[in-house]
Structure formats: structure tokens, C-alpha cells
Design a protein around this motif. Structure first.
Motif, mmCIF file in Angstrom:
data_model
loop_
_atom_site.group_PDB
_atom_site.id
_atom_site.type_symbol
_atom_site.label_atom_id
_atom_site.label_comp_id
_atom_site.label_asym_id
_atom_site.label_seq_id
_atom_site.Cartn_x
_atom_site.Cartn_y
_atom_site.Cartn_z
ATOM 1 N N ARG A 52 -5.163 -6.875 6.570
ATOM 2 C CA ARG A 52 -5.885 -5.907 5.748
ATOM 3 C C ARG A 52 -5.092 -4.639 5.478
ATOM 4 N N PHE A 53 -5.414 -4.000 4.365
ATOM 5 C CA PHE A 53 -4.883 -2.669 4.079
ATOM 6 C C PHE A 53 -5.928 -1.886 3.299
ATOM 7 N N HIS A 54 -5.669 -0.606 3.029
ATOM 8 C CA HIS A 54 -6.653 0.283 2.429
ATOM 9 C C HIS A 54 -6.235 0.686 1.027
ATOM 10 N N VAL A 55 -7.222 0.864 0.179
ATOM 11 C CA VAL A 55 -6.965 1.297 -1.187
ATOM 12 C C VAL A 55 -7.934 2.425 -1.504
ATOM 13 N N THR A 56 -7.400 3.540 -1.997
ATOM 14 C CA THR A 56 -8.291 4.667 -2.310
ATOM 15 C C THR A 56 -7.683 5.545 -3.400
ATOM 16 N N ALA A 57 -8.565 6.156 -4.176
ATOM 17 C CA ALA A 57 -8.127 7.162 -5.145
ATOM 18 C C ALA A 57 -8.217 8.572 -4.558
ATOM 19 N N ASP A 58 -8.669 8.673 -3.343
ATOM 20 C CA ASP A 58 -8.868 9.984 -2.701
ATOM 21 C C ASP A 58 -7.590 10.374 -1.966
ATOM 22 N N VAL A 59 -6.822 11.234 -2.585
ATOM 23 C CA VAL A 59 -5.493 11.538 -2.042
ATOM 24 C C VAL A 59 -5.571 12.276 -0.711
ATOM 25 N N ASP A 60 -6.573 13.139 -0.550
ATOM 26 C CA ASP A 60 -6.692 13.854 0.720
ATOM 27 C C ASP A 60 -6.983 12.885 1.867
ATOM 28 N N ARG A 61 -7.875 11.958 1.594
ATOM 29 C CA ARG A 61 -8.233 10.977 2.616
ATOM 30 C C ARG A 61 -7.014 10.115 2.975
ATOM 31 N N ALA A 62 -6.249 9.747 1.959
ATOM 32 C CA ALA A 62 -5.075 8.909 2.218
ATOM 33 C C ALA A 62 -4.042 9.653 3.057
ATOM 34 N N HIS A 120 1.936 -0.898 -11.509
ATOM 35 C CA HIS A 120 3.148 -1.401 -12.139
ATOM 36 C C HIS A 120 4.316 -1.513 -11.171
ATOM 37 N N SER A 121 4.057 -1.421 -9.876
ATOM 38 C CA SER A 121 5.163 -1.243 -8.928
ATOM 39 C C SER A 121 5.479 -2.510 -8.137
ATOM 40 N N ARG A 122 6.663 -3.061 -8.396
ATOM 41 C CA ARG A 122 7.148 -4.169 -7.573
ATOM 42 C C ARG A 122 7.503 -3.675 -6.174
ATOM 43 N N VAL A 123 7.857 -2.383 -6.084
ATOM 44 C CA VAL A 123 8.162 -1.809 -4.773
ATOM 45 C C VAL A 123 6.916 -1.842 -3.899
ATOM 46 N N ALA A 124 5.770 -1.438 -4.468
ATOM 47 C CA ALA A 124 4.530 -1.435 -3.696
ATOM 48 C C ALA A 124 4.169 -2.856 -3.258
ATOM 49 N N ARG A 125 4.295 -3.815 -4.188
ATOM 50 C CA ARG A 125 3.882 -5.185 -3.839
ATOM 51 C C ARG A 125 4.731 -5.755 -2.704
ATOM 52 N N SER A 126 6.046 -5.575 -2.780
ATOM 53 C CA SER A 126 6.874 -6.113 -1.695
ATOM 54 C C SER A 126 6.620 -5.366 -0.389
ATOM 55 N N ASN A 127 6.322 -4.074 -0.493
ATOM 56 C CA ASN A 127 6.035 -3.325 0.723
ATOM 57 C C ASN A 127 4.723 -3.756 1.378
ATOM 58 N N ILE A 128 3.774 -4.208 0.577
ATOM 59 C CA ILE A 128 2.525 -4.701 1.175
ATOM 60 C C ILE A 128 2.822 -5.853 2.134
ATOM 61 N N TRP A 129 3.672 -6.792 1.692
ATOM 62 C CA TRP A 129 4.029 -7.910 2.572
ATOM 63 C C TRP A 129 4.748 -7.426 3.820
ATOM 64 N N ALA A 130 5.740 -6.582 3.625
ATOM 65 C CA ALA A 130 6.577 -6.184 4.761
ATOM 66 C C ALA A 130 5.787 -5.342 5.757
ATOM 67 N N LEU A 131 5.017 -4.392 5.239
ATOM 68 C CA LEU A 131 4.375 -3.432 6.145
ATOM 69 C C LEU A 131 3.167 -4.025 6.844
ATOM 70 N N THR A 132 2.404 -4.873 6.166
ATOM 71 C CA THR A 132 1.286 -5.511 6.877
ATOM 72 C C THR A 132 1.825 -6.513 7.907
ATOM 73 N N ALA A 133 2.914 -7.188 7.585
ATOM 74 C CA ALA A 133 3.508 -8.102 8.575
ATOM 75 C C ALA A 133 3.955 -7.342 9.817
ATOM 76 N N ALA A 134 4.398 -6.126 9.607
ATOM 77 C CA ALA A 134 4.906 -5.326 10.713
ATOM 78 C C ALA A 134 3.800 -4.557 11.426
ATOM 79 N N GLY A 135 2.557 -4.767 10.989
ATOM 80 C CA GLY A 135 1.436 -4.184 11.723
ATOM 81 C C GLY A 135 1.101 -2.759 11.374
ATOM 82 N N ALA A 136 1.573 -2.281 10.232
ATOM 83 C CA ALA A 136 1.287 -0.900 9.846
ATOM 84 C C ALA A 136 -0.161 -0.759 9.372
ATOM 85 N N ASP A 137 -0.661 0.457 9.453
ATOM 86 C CA ASP A 137 -1.961 0.824 8.873
ATOM 87 C C ASP A 137 -1.674 1.338 7.460
#
Lengths: 348, 348, 348
Positions: free
Chosen positions: A238-248, A195-212
Motif C-alpha cells: 500500500r501507499f498514500h495519495v493526497t492533494a493535501d500538501v501539508d498532510r503529505a 505524467h511521471s515515469r519517475v514516480a511510477r518506477s519509484n512506487i515499485w522500488a520504494l514499496t518493495a523496500a518498505g517505505a511509507d
């Protein structure tokens, strides 16, 4: 992956002299609106970051004001209740000496059945030259931008986008991470991604900036993001999606906790706030999995004890208050840059 | 009982030149916050009165503005509905050329479960340098003052305190009583003392200024005040408490009627508005018991026909409208004095 | 019927130099308040129109501001929800460099049972010099004008009057009709005339200006107007009233559709919105009965598809957006003209 937007970017970017009125020819900004981050190139992002640096310098002055937008009308039209974003834009506009008109549409006659298009035309006829807009419907600012003669700034639309939040997040990370860049850094967005518009906009910004980039939360709150991650943003970032909080969290450089909307509980997507806190809350123990000194962020307002523990929110690694101040500076920067384009545009 | 704060006080008190930016070194004001009147010395009170004189002079100008706080952010954060106090602070701040940010917290996302401490930190990060705050919980501004880096002005907290109201009341009495002093004068506060932050702050101010103070109302609305009167305020400044309205009003120099909150009726503390009006309402007949020309005051908003008769409220002895204008001047004075301390303080 | 207010009016009318502070001696404006249009002479109306011309010229500047009312307090006290009128006055006042105080009385402590007279006295004591007021009770601004020491501008009272709307309508017609005058032109006001303060104020303005005025709507929404039309406005200025929409629209030069308040449906005065739209909605087919190029107007906000078809509202003949901008200019003109009288008046 380009890395133009780190601290060592091309030296030929013009740093705006923000005390004077903006001028797009000099500054090199081309966009009339700010609707989402996906439309910004890495050079654009770099210009925003540098302009924000200039605005932080203004904020540090005894009188934190410049005359750049003197006499220009900035209208803040919010269809959803908001304090922090609304006040942030208001302070930003006033720091540039603009005249601010606030319209809280949910409590006003704007809601008397008038169409959005009519409202936008009316607001412009009333004198608005720049329009900051928040709306519960995704895409509403795009419709406004088709009708409005000046510049539209998206202050949050549905679950879709919140570009100034992503820009202030990027600015905060760059200013706090050693090396001044997010490139190659492990950044985790933790919580109700769905439900997060913050997450969606951050996906664009952070992947553009080369973040993992890693998105983490209960699987019910990640729906659709696995497929997106597989394709990558903008056709391949690319980016990563996981439900495993420790791994993240392991070895993360930045952890951004998202607000849990209490009203989501009734939807069946989450069992209870208590269980959410137990399984995904950002506690000191979980934070210990990240890099020493990893940054803790939150877009606010916080539910302390739910998505973030109070001692983490107020701890030494937290840059949450810095995000707020950077938000004012980023919004000053965006108003400044967009005003240059509007001023160069058609008849008033 | 000292009497420094009358009209003939020590000549060596500096009268601020309020057209210029404030400077605590010159002016001699020491407090960073205004939380209640009990923390003010008689010298402090005298300085407030003299600065208010200067502000009344500004208000009498064709353009009632001075540049003293140009560019400084004054944020008005009200958790309770209010018009007159909110507008009074807003006008006061603008008359000093400050930038005002209004946050009506009860209708905003501030109420999304965010803690008060987080809100205060956020408001400061958004640029607030002076924070005017009203809150339903007694003591909330004290908590805010521990967190906030600038100056906190209490605009009313629960039943506890409303210091600017007490200061404007004191100023109004001094400016209207012959001799320019309340020392030795019989001053009656009449009504719902129990729930009144106005009464509590006035106890500090008026006993400090040497008044012969009487609190009067139904015994259910005086609970606890008899014991306080016996001990005296500030360890010995005595005052009177009585349910006998004739005894209270006889030979009074000033009668201040308090607002009856209609919602108190359901609590069983009062039989009915009609009975209250009959037994404690400030009528012309009751006012005749007081000194000829005794001042009639009310903090507003009034329930005319309940705690005060319309002909008394609008009569020749009423200084109620004067209280309102003095409220703007006193708030200008307090913002001015506190700003001098903040400006001299730590990093911005 | 005099025709002083057309485009070729007497050359000796002074056009105000609106960049400077107003001065009633030079300008020749005499009224302290603007309560309704019926109190304005044709010379007054002409002065308003010419001053509005000057304000339109200000609005066309890159920085649409003049210092005319610098430091003057304009208080906007609205007892009914409104966005467009409230914002229009706010922008108008700020364009004149006034300080604006907004009080939304329906959501504020003004509604704590305080009388209107007390509120007006308080607002003045807080510094208001000009008071823009909207109230659900017809006549409320007249009561306010008796109490208030400055100028009262009626922003709409009950079903009674909305003078600035009528003035902006007149200005819009004059600026768009060939010849610059409404004299002899057929002007139709279509819809819920009964509950419309816009219609009532327009009757005064348009008959004074010599228009051939027609009121049209369902008979239940014209009650009382037939008798008024028979007597004529101001003791003889006749107009027409009819339920026959075809007859009303035939050869019209201007058609102004009024908003249908949905809440009227329950009163039994109207069968249904659908039936209203079918019988009285301003459709393209109906508009074809009027003169080619007839102006389409609406005071807003519109129920598109009810009282006006979307393609008519957005069509080439619509001047609805122009009405909004002219509203800002007319309100600047009225604030300017009234301020000159206040400044020349009694002590501040």
C-alpha cells in the motif's frame, strides 16, 4: 514487508569484484534486461545497491575506470531529447571501458519511416551488445527486448517507467538516511505524478523496500493513482495519495519534487505555473513541516521557482547533486550486472 | 614592454615532458582556469608557447597520442553551434588520452529551462573534471568557474573572449616570423572588430607580447575601441585604431582578416557584403601594401570573396591552415597545464 | 568476363593479418581513396572480399577489436542525415582501434558558407588522416580527394555512388550463394533505379563479377539506363533493363529491392505509394517467380509495405540483417587496406 535491502541485509550476498569482467555465475544476477523495477526482487535490489557501492568506490579513484566491459559495444538509442540521462549512461559505459555508440533517433534517418523492430535488428547487426533506449511510447523497450539478442536497458519510456532513476533514488536515500534503509520512512513524491515515469518506477522500488510512500499533487495530476493505492502495488504493497500538501509533508523523511512540464499547462490540467508554485511548490516554509534534516530530491532538470524554490534546491538538505553522481554509479552497476548475463548467454 | 615570450626567452623555463601526467609543481603553472588572456603573465604565455612546441612534436609522431590525461573526463559544453573549435578541443583531449563528453546544449534538454549554475553542477556530478565551454553570453564561463570544482576553459563567450584562439594566433606568428617574436612587429586585425571575441583576446595577447597592433574596419565596427586604444590595454599597452585600410596595411608584418557575420548586415552597421568586400576585403592589391611575405591569417570559417579574396586565402603568404593545426597543439597544451593544477587540487 | 573474384580465386592472393598495422607492400593494395567501384580491378575486389572474411572473423571474437589503426584519426563528415552508414563506419573504425571524429555538417558551422575545399583543408589540419564523406552533390568526394592529404572514402554522393554498399552487397551474395560466386547468377535490382547511388555502384561491382544483372522499375525511374545497358558498363559489360517485373524476377537468384523515397512522389515520377506497392512491391507472390531460395536484399532503411512486404523482409530468404553486419566488416576491410597505402605515403 521484507527488509532484505537495508544496510544490514544477508551477509552471504556476493559483492562483485568490479575491476574484472562480470560473471553471472559468481554474482548471482539472473535478468537479461532492465525494463522496470517491478521485475526485481528485494534480493535483486540489494545486489544492485551493493554493486553500486563498488562503483562509487571506482568513481572515487584518481582514474575512475575499470576494464570490466572492454571492447563491448553499448549503444544509446534515444528517441527523445535528453542530456543528463544520455550522458550519465555514456559516462557509466566508458568508465567500464565499453565502446559507446550514440544514436539520437529524433534527428536521424532512423526516423525515415523505418519500424522500431527494423531499427533494433539493424542496431544489433551493427554490433550493439547492450542497448540503452529512451522512447516516447510506453512499452517500446519491451518490444525491443523481444527482438534484441543482447540486453535492453530502459532509459525512460513514455509515462511508464524509468528504472535507473528509481534505483539511483533508492541508493541516494539509503546512503543518506540514518540506518541505511528506507523501511518505515515517510517519503513524499510531490508534483505531476500523472505524467511521471519517475514516480511510477519509484512506487515499485520504494514499496518493495518498505517505505511509507506518499504521492501528492493537484487532484488532476493524481488521476488513477488513488485506485492503485487502494489495491496496493504488486498485489498489496500500500501507499498514500493526497492533494493535501501539508498532510503529505508533515514529518516526512524525504521529499522528492517532480518536474512540471511547461507544455502540460495548455492541457487544462493545471491553471498556471504561478498558481502551481503557490500551492504545491517545495518552499522552505513547506519543507519546515517535514522532519528536521529531511532529504530534498529532484530528478532534474529543475524549474527553480516553480516546483522547487531555489533556496531549497541549493540548501543544506538537498541531495540533488548526489543523485546525479549516484546515477552514474547505478548505471555502471546495471551495465555490469547485465553484461554478466549476456556474456554467459547464447552465441555472440 | 617585457619580451620574455620570444624565442630566446629565459633558459630556466621548464619544458614539460608531456608524455607523462602533468604536475604543477614541476611545470610551474598556477591558474586553475583559462577564461581570457588578460590573466596570463608573459611568463605564463611563454610556458604555453613552449608546451605547445612539445605538443607540435607529439602531433608529428606516427601515433599522435600521449597518455598524459588517461581516464580524465573532459566535457565540451557548447551553447552555440561550432565545428572547428569543438572538434579541435575534442581531438586535443583525445590526443592526451582523455575521455571526451560532448554536450551540444542548444539542441539538448539542457535548454529545458535549467539554470546555467544547475547545469554546471550537474555536469560536474556526472564526472566532468575539465569543462570546455562556449556560450553566447559574455561572462558565462566566469560564472561557471565560480561553481565548477575542476578547470573551466573558455571556448568563446559572446563578444568577450576566445583565449585559445588568441594563443594559437600568437603561436602561429612566433613560429612563422623571423626571430620567433612578435615584439615590434606591425600586426593588423581587419574587419568586424566590434563583434569579435577573437579581436578582444588578441588585444591582450599581442600587446603583452610587444606587438605594434592595429585594428582596422568601418568606423561603425570599431565603436569603443578608440577610447580603449587611448587608455591602452592593461593600463597602458597602446594600440592603434583606424578606418583607413591603406594606412593600416602599409608595411604590416601580419594581416588577420576577421569573419563578417552575414547576420550583422540587417543591423544597419554595414551597407552590404559587396560594399564591405570592395572597401575592406583583403585582396591581393591591398596585401601588396604590406611587407613582402607578410603573414595572412583568418580565424575561420571564411567567407571567401567577402572579407578575404580566395587567392589570398590560398596564397603563399597564408598560414590559415597552420593556425588550425596549431589550435589543436595549443589546446593540448592548455588542457595539459590546467590538468596539472587540478590534479594537485582538492579532493576529487 | 574474368572470374577472379569467386571463391576459388588465385591462391597467391595474400590474406592480410589484420591484427597488425596494415602494410601496403605485403598486402598489395594500391589505391589511396575509395571513390567508386569502377576504379577497382577484379583482383582488387577479390582482395577486399578476402580482407572482409578476416574482418568477419574479428567480429566473431568475444572482444571484436584489433589494434591495427590504433591512434589513427578517422573523421566522418556527413552532409546528409544518416544513421546506419554513419554508425557502420564509426563501429568499423573503432573496431580497428582508430579515434573517430564525427562531424554532422548539416547541423554545424561547417554550413556557415565555408567552401568544401576550405572544410576539407580544415579537417585535415585538425588531424584527420582518413575521411569518410557523404554529400548530396555527386562528385563532391572527388573534389575532396584532390585536396585531402590522406584517404577519402565515399560514403554516398548524390545519385552517383555508394561503393561500400556495393561491396557489402557483393560480399553478402558471395557468402550466401552456393559456389561462392555471382558469376552467371541472375540478380535483380528492383525499384527507383534513377535516384539510386546504390544501384549505380552495384552495376560496376556486379558486372565486373560476371553477374547476369537486371534493373527493373517503372519506366520513369529507369531513364537513361536503357542506353547505358546497350553500351554496357566499362565499355562492354552488358546488363538488362526492363519495366516488366515478372520478366525480371523469373528465375532470379537474388532480388534487391531499393528504397522508395517518399519525397519523389511530388515530382510526378510516381503516381502514389499504393500504386507503386501494387505494381512493383516485392511481395511473396512475386518472389515465388524467382528461384526457390533466392536471396532477398535491401540497402535499408525499408518502407515495409511499399517496396517490400513485411513478410518478405522478415522471411527465411531475407539476408537484410546479414547485409548490415557485412557492412561493418567491409568498412573495416576498406579502412584497413587504405590505411596501409596512407602509411606508406608522404610525410604525415
Amino acid at each position: 514487508m521484507t527488509d532484505l535491502i537495508d544496510g544490514n541485509a544477508a551477509a552471504d550476498v556476493v559483492v562483485p569484484s568490479v575491476d574484472a569482467a562480470p560473471d553471472s555465475q559468481t554474482v548471482g544476477w539472473r535478468h537479461r534486461h532492465l525494463l522496470d523495477v517491478d521485475e526485481l526482487s528485494t534480493a535483486d535490489l540489494d545486489l544492485v545497491m551493493r554493486t553500486t557501492d563498488a562503483m562509487r568506490e571506482v568513481l572515487a579513484r584518481p582514474i575512475a575506470k575499470v576494464p570490466a566491459l572492454r571492447g563491448r559495444n553499448v549503444t544509446i538509442l534515444f528517441y527523445e531529447a535528453s542530456t543528463r540521462t544520455r550522458v550519465s549512461f555514456e559516462v557509466a559505459a566508458r568508465n567500464l571501458s565499453a565502446d559507446v555508440t550514440n544514436i539520437a533517433a529524433q534527428t536521424s534517418s532512423v526516423s525515415k519511416g523505418e519500424s522500431l523492430v527494423d531499427t533494433i535488428r539493424t542496431v544489433e547487426a551493427l554490433g550493439a551488445r547492450m542497448l540503452v533506449m529512451r522512447h516516447a511510447v510506453s512499452g517500446a523497450p519491451y518490444l525491443a527486448a523481444e527482438v534484441f539478442g543482447g540486453s535492453v536497458l530502459n532509459g525512460g519510456d513514455g509515462w511508464h517507467a524509468h528504472p535507473t532513476q528509481a534505483l539511483l533514488d533508492l541508493y541516494t536515500m539509503r546512503s543518506r538516511l540514518s540506518g541505511g534503509s528506507v523501511a518505515g520512512r515517510k517519503i513524499v513524491i510531490l508534483g505531476d505524478v500523472l505524467h511521471s515515469r519517475v514516480a511510477r518506477s519509484n512506487i515499485w522500488a520504494l514499496t518493495a523496500a518498505g517505505a511509507d510512500l506518499w504521492l501528492c499533487g493537484p487532484t488532476t495530476l493524481l488521476r488513477g493513482f488513488e485506485a492503485w493505492a487502494g489495491r496496493g502495488a504488486a498485489g498489496g504493497r500500500r501507499f498514500h495519495v493526497t492533494a493535501d500538501v501539508d498532510r503529505a509533508l508533515r514529518d516526512a523523511d524525504v521529499v522528492m519534487a517532480l518536474r512540471i512540464q511547461r507544455e502540460r499547462m495548455s492541457s487544462g490540467l493545471l491553471p498556471s505555473l504561478r498558481e502551481y508554485a503557490a500551492r504545491y511548490g517545495l518552499t522552505a516554509a513547506r519543507l519546515a513541516l517535514a522532519q528536521p534534516g529531511a532529504l530534498v530530491m529532484h530528478p532534474g532538470p529543475m524549474n527553480e521557482g516553480v516546483e522547487i524554490a531555489p533556496e531549497v534546491a541549493a540548501g543544506a538538505q538537498s541531495v540533488i547533486t548526489d543523485q546525479v553522481t549516484n546515477g552514474v554509479a547505478v548505471r555502471m552497476a546495471m551495465l555490469y550486472l547485465l553484461a554478466g548475463v549476456s556474456a554467459a548467454g547464447a552465441a555472440p
